[in-house]
Write a protein that holds these residues in place. Structure first.
Motif, PDB file in Angstrom:
ATOM      1  N   GLU A  89     -17.509 -21.608 -46.462  1.00 50.02           N
ATOM      2  CA  GLU A  89     -17.382 -21.658 -44.854  1.00 50.02           C
ATOM      3  C   GLU A  89     -16.442 -22.515 -44.399  1.00 50.02           C
ATOM      4  O   GLU A  89     -16.096 -22.163 -43.347  1.00 50.02           O
ATOM      5  N   ARG A  93     -13.700 -21.418 -41.613  1.00 51.53           N
ATOM      6  CA  ARG A  93     -13.638 -22.070 -40.200  1.00 51.53           C
ATOM      7  C   ARG A  93     -12.157 -22.461 -40.150  1.00 51.53           C
ATOM      8  O   ARG A  93     -11.629 -22.400 -39.090  1.00 51.53           O
ATOM      9  N   ARG A  94     -11.631 -23.190 -41.244  1.00 51.24           N
ATOM     10  CA  ARG A  94      -9.997 -23.419 -41.254  1.00 51.24           C
ATOM     11  C   ARG A  94      -9.308 -22.061 -40.906  1.00 51.24           C
ATOM     12  O   ARG A  94      -8.154 -22.201 -40.319  1.00 51.24           O
ATOM     13  N   CYS A  97     -12.566 -18.342 -38.565  1.00 55.46           N
ATOM     14  CA  CYS A  97     -13.875 -17.536 -38.597  1.00 55.46           C
ATOM     15  C   CYS A  97     -14.691 -18.093 -37.900  1.00 55.46           C
ATOM     16  O   CYS A  97     -14.987 -19.364 -37.713  1.00 55.46           O
ATOM     17  N   HIS A  98     -15.604 -17.360 -37.335  1.00 52.14           N
ATOM     18  CA  HIS A  98     -16.942 -17.695 -36.367  1.00 52.14           C
ATOM     19  C   HIS A  98     -18.241 -17.206 -37.148  1.00 52.14           C
ATOM     20  O   HIS A  98     -19.257 -17.610 -36.882  1.00 52.14           O
ATOM     21  N   LEU A 140     -20.847 -19.705 -37.903  1.00 56.31           N
ATOM     22  CA  LEU A 140     -20.340 -20.654 -38.290  1.00 56.31           C
ATOM     23  C   LEU A 140     -19.892 -21.644 -37.399  1.00 56.31           C
ATOM     24  O   LEU A 140     -19.170 -22.600 -37.757  1.00 56.31           O
ATOM     25  N   THR A 142     -17.737 -23.181 -34.013  1.00 58.21           N
ATOM     26  CA  THR A 142     -16.203 -23.223 -33.530  1.00 58.21           C
ATOM     27  C   THR A 142     -15.420 -23.386 -34.963  1.00 58.21           C
ATOM     28  O   THR A 142     -15.641 -24.335 -35.466  1.00 58.21           O
ATOM     29  N   PRO A 143     -14.238 -22.751 -34.863  1.00 59.38           N
ATOM     30  CA  PRO A 143     -13.544 -22.824 -36.140  1.00 59.38           C
ATOM     31  C   PRO A 143     -12.844 -24.280 -36.104  1.00 59.38           C
ATOM     32  O   PRO A 143     -12.736 -24.670 -34.910  1.00 59.38           O
TER      33      PRO A 143
END
Length: 145
Positions: A89, A93-94, A97-98, A140, A142-143
């Protein structure tokens, strides 16, 4: 279907599968934009380098898909699934992805995914026979920058 040949096979040529994949990617790119699909794996190795747990999946269109999550039997019960999901996850995010999604028909895995914050959004009964396949998602937020 005149002048077309219908073929059903359990041994397709890799080139044929590639044609289908490339054609669908081209269609989807034109329809909704590039997926920016990238593989993602999380591996846990023992002291001699053998994999004892792992995740295989990908990111695309702002989502992490966990296709496979496996933990060796002698490593279960140590929250390794949660550790690997958190790492996947974070990487998702890096990558911007949301959300994340996963599915399972194993009751123990279902509980582990729910403890990790995944929520069911669909079910298939008797898939496989005697079990229910559950589809889960997790937002997830905010990226990461």
């Amino acid at each position: 279907m005149r002048d077309l040949t219908l073929e059903v096979t359990d041994a397709p040529e890799p080139e044929d599968i590639d044609v289908i994949g490339r054609s669908l990617i081209a269609f989807n790119d034109a329809d909704v934009g590039p997926s920016e699909r990238r593989p993602l794996a999380v591996l846990l190795r023992n002291e001699v380098g053998d994999i004892v747990a792992g995740i295989s999946g990908h990111t695309a269109w702002g989502w992490l898909y966990v296709q496979w999550l496996w933990v060796a039997e002698n490593q279960r019960g140590q929250k390794l699934a949660a550790t690997m999901l958190a790492a996947a996850e974070a990487e998702a995010r890096r990558r911007g992805c949301h959300g994340a999604y996963i599915d399972t028909f194993n009751p123990d895995a279902l509980q582990a995914y729910q403890r990790a914050g995944y929520e069911p959004f669909g079910h298939l009964s008797n898939f496989p026979p005697g079990r229910t396949r559950t589809f889960l998602q997790k937002m997830l937020g905010t990226p990461a920058p």
